[in-house]
Design an enzyme around this catalytic site. Structure first.
Site, mmCIF file in Angstrom:
data_model
loop_
_atom_site.group_PDB
_atom_site.id
_atom_site.type_symbol
_atom_site.label_atom_id
_atom_site.label_comp_id
_atom_site.label_asym_id
_atom_site.label_seq_id
_atom_site.Cartn_x
_atom_site.Cartn_y
_atom_site.Cartn_z
ATOM 1 N N ASP A 80 0.818 -1.206 0.000
ATOM 2 C CA ASP A 80 0.000 0.000 0.000
ATOM 3 C C ASP A 80 0.858 1.266 0.000
ATOM 4 O O ASP A 80 2.004 1.280 0.452
ATOM 5 C CB ASP A 80 -0.959 0.026 1.190
ATOM 6 C CG ASP A 80 -0.256 -0.176 2.525
ATOM 7 O OD1 ASP A 80 0.684 -0.984 2.586
ATOM 8 O OD2 ASP A 80 -0.643 0.475 3.518
ATOM 9 N N GLU A 139 -0.716 -1.964 5.301
ATOM 10 C CA GLU A 139 0.254 -1.935 6.408
ATOM 11 C C GLU A 139 0.286 -0.575 7.061
ATOM 12 O O GLU A 139 0.464 -0.465 8.278
ATOM 13 C CB GLU A 139 1.649 -2.309 5.890
ATOM 14 C CG GLU A 139 2.695 -2.499 6.997
ATOM 15 C CD GLU A 139 3.270 -1.200 7.537
ATOM 16 O OE1 GLU A 139 3.616 -1.158 8.746
ATOM 17 O OE2 GLU A 139 3.373 -0.205 6.776
ATOM 18 N N GLU A 140 0.120 0.481 6.264
ATOM 19 C CA GLU A 140 0.271 1.835 6.779
ATOM 20 C C GLU A 140 -0.774 2.207 7.830
ATOM 21 O O GLU A 140 -0.574 3.147 8.595
ATOM 22 C CB GLU A 140 0.218 2.848 5.628
ATOM 23 C CG GLU A 140 1.397 2.773 4.668
ATOM 24 C CD GLU A 140 2.725 3.179 5.295
ATOM 25 O OE1 GLU A 140 2.724 3.600 6.472
ATOM 26 O OE2 GLU A 140 3.750 3.078 4.609
ATOM 27 N N HIS A 363 8.201 8.414 4.329
ATOM 28 C CA HIS A 363 6.966 9.205 4.422
ATOM 29 C C HIS A 363 7.158 10.650 3.970
ATOM 30 O O HIS A 363 6.211 11.446 4.051
ATOM 31 C CB HIS A 363 6.359 9.169 5.832
ATOM 32 C CG HIS A 363 5.825 7.821 6.218
ATOM 33 N ND1 HIS A 363 4.802 7.646 7.135
ATOM 34 C CD2 HIS A 363 6.165 6.573 5.833
ATOM 35 C CE1 HIS A 363 4.554 6.352 7.285
ATOM 36 N NE2 HIS A 363 5.379 5.685 6.500
#
Length: 391
Positions: A80, A139-140, A363
Site C-alpha cells: 500500500d 500496512e500503513e 513518508h
C-alpha cells in the site's frame, strides 16, 4: 547455503525487477484500495505458474510447493501507498495520482517479492518444503497483517520472514540483529469537559483549554520520572483541539497522541498512568476526563536463530561487509502480527545513496530508493527461504 541459480536469476532479470518497481510506484493505491496492484500480482503469478488466492478486499496469498514432507516458510511483502504528494516529480516513474505516493518503499517490497517468487519457482524441485508468499495490503494503517492472518496467511507456517527497504542505511547493507526491531504503537485519546462561558467572565467557567494544557505539560513525566531509563519509551501528543471562538472559554478539549514501547510491562504502566494523569488533572480544575487507549501493533522482536540465519545468508550471498547493525526504531510495523503465529525475523535492506538523492526520510514527499538495492532485497528473500528449508 546459497543457491547459485537464485543469484543468477535475480542478476539476469535486474531490469525487469526495476520495471516492476517503477510500475507500482507510478500507480500508487492507498490502504484497502490496492485493486490494480492485486490484479497485477495475480497476472504475474499466473505467468510463473504459481498458485494463489485473493484475499478480501485486496491482497494475495500464494504457494510454491517443493518436496513433500518439509516445513513451510512465509515471505511477506506489503504493497500500500500513502496519502503523500510526490515532490520529486522529475523522475520518469513519478506518481500519476495526485496526493498519493509510495513514500515508504512498499513498491520495492512487492517487486522484490515477485522477483523472489520467480527465482524460487525455478528451483522448486530442490526445495525441501513449501513457500508461502504474502502480498499484504494496508500496512500503513496497521490493519493488513491482522486481516491476512485471519484469512489464513499463517496456517501451517513454521517460520516467517519479511524485509523493509531502509533509506537511513547505505545501499546493499543488511541489518537483522536478534531482539527488538520495531516498537509497539498505541493511540490514546483524552476528552476533557469543563464549563464554557464568556471569555470576560472566567470565574463562572471551567476552562478546558487550561485543563488540557496542564495535562500536556505534565504527562511527559510518565516517561521521565516513572519509567526505567533503560526501558525505551516515547509519548507524543500529536493533536490538540480546543475551543470554538476567540472570546469563548472552551468547554471541550480533545487530545490525541501515540505511545511507543518495546516492553509489555512498560506499555501497561504507561496506559494506566495516562488515565490516572487525565483524571487527576481534570479533578484539580473541577472538570471531567474520558480516556480511550487503543493498542495497535505489537513490537517486532527478531527470533535469535532466525536473525542469525539471515546474517549468515546475507554474508554468504553478498560478502561480510554487507552486515550492519541498525539500532531499534520507535517506528511501527504490523509484521508483528505474523510473529504472534510463528517465529521469524524482519530485516532492513539499505537503499540510501547520497549521489542518487535517496536518503530522504520515509513518508517524505521526496522519498525514493536506490534501485540497486532491489536485487539485494529480492535475492535475500529467496536465499533465506532456500536456506531455511534446506538447512
Amino acid at each position: 547455503m546459497i543457491n547459485q541459480q537464485i543469484k543468477d536469476t535475480v542478476t539476469r532479470d535486474r531490469e525487469e525487477l526495476i520495471a516492476l518497481r517503477r510500475t507500482f510506484h507510478s500507480e500508487p493505491e492507498l490502504p484497502w484500495e490496492e485493486v490494480k496492484t492485486t490484479q497485477f500480482i495475480c497476472d504475474y503469478l499466473d505467468k510463473l505458474g504459481i498458485s494463489y488466492r485473493k484475499t478480501e478486499p485486496t491482497g494475495v496469498i500464494a504457494e510454491i510447493e517443493g518436496q513433500p514432507g518439509g516445513k513451510t516458510v512465509a515471505l511477506r511483502g506489503d504493497m500500500d501507498a500513502l496519502p503523500v504528494e510526490q515532490l520529486n516529480t522529475h523522475v520518469p516513474y513519478a506518481s500519476k495520482v495526485a496526493g498519493k505516493m509510495h513514500a515508504c518503499g512498499h513498491d520495492a517490497h512487492t517487486s522484490m517479492l515477485l522477483m523472489a517468487a520467480k527465482a524460487l519457482s525455478e528451483v522448486k524441485d530442490g526445495l525441501q518444503g513449501n513457500i508461502r508468499l504474502i502480498f499484504q495490503p494496508a500496512e500503513e494503517i496497521a490493519e493488513g497483517a491482522k486481516a491476512m492472518v485471519e484469512q489464513g496467511a499463517m496456517e501451517s507456517v513454521d517460520h516467517v520472514f519479511g524485509i523493509h527497504i531502509w533509506s537511513q542505511m547505505q545501499t546493499h547493507q543488511v541489518s537483522c540483529p536478534p531482539g527488538p526491531s520495531f516498537a509497539a504503537a498505541d493511540i490514546f485519546k483524552v476528552h476533557f469537559v469543563g464549563k464554557g462561558g464568556h471569555g470576560a467572565i472566567p470565574e463562572d467557567c471551567i476552562d478546558a483549554a487550561v485543563v488540557a494544557s496542564s495535562f500536556v505539560m505534565n504527562v511527559q513525566t510518565v516517561i521521565s520520572r516513572t519509567i526505567d531509563p533503560q526501558n525505551a519509551a516515547v509519548l507524543t501528543i500529536g493533536r490538540m483541539d480546543v475551543g470554538t471562538r476567540f472570546n469563548v472559554i472552551a468547554e471541550n478539549a480533545l487530545i490525541e497522541g501515540t505511545v511507543r514501547t518495546f516492553n509489555q510491562e512498560t506499555r501497561d504502566h504507561i496506559e494506566k498512568s495516562i488515565a490516572d494523569y487525565a483524571q487527576n488533572v481534570a479533578a484539580m480544575y473541577g472538570a471531567t476526563a474520558e480516556v480511550e487507549y487503543i493498542r495497535g501493533t505489537q513490537p517486532v522482536i527478531n527470533n535469535e536463530a532466525s536473525a542469525m540465519l539471515v546474517q549468515q545468508v546475507a554474508t554468504e550471498a553478498f560478502g561480510p561487509d554487507v552486515l550492519y547493525n541498525e539500532k531499534p526504531t520507535m517506528g511501527a510495523e504490523d509484521f508483528s502480527f505474523y510473529l504472534d503465529k510463528a517465529p521469524g525475523s524482519f530485516a532492513l535492506v539499505g537503499s540510501g545513496n547520497t549521489e542518487k538523492d535517496t536518503e530522504w526520510s520515509h513518508h517524505h514527499g521526496s522519498f525514493d530508493i536506490d534501485e540497486d538495492a532491489l536485487a539485494t532485497g529480492a535475492e535475500l528473500y529467496a536465499q533465506f527461504a532456500w536456506a531455511y528449508l534446506n538447512q
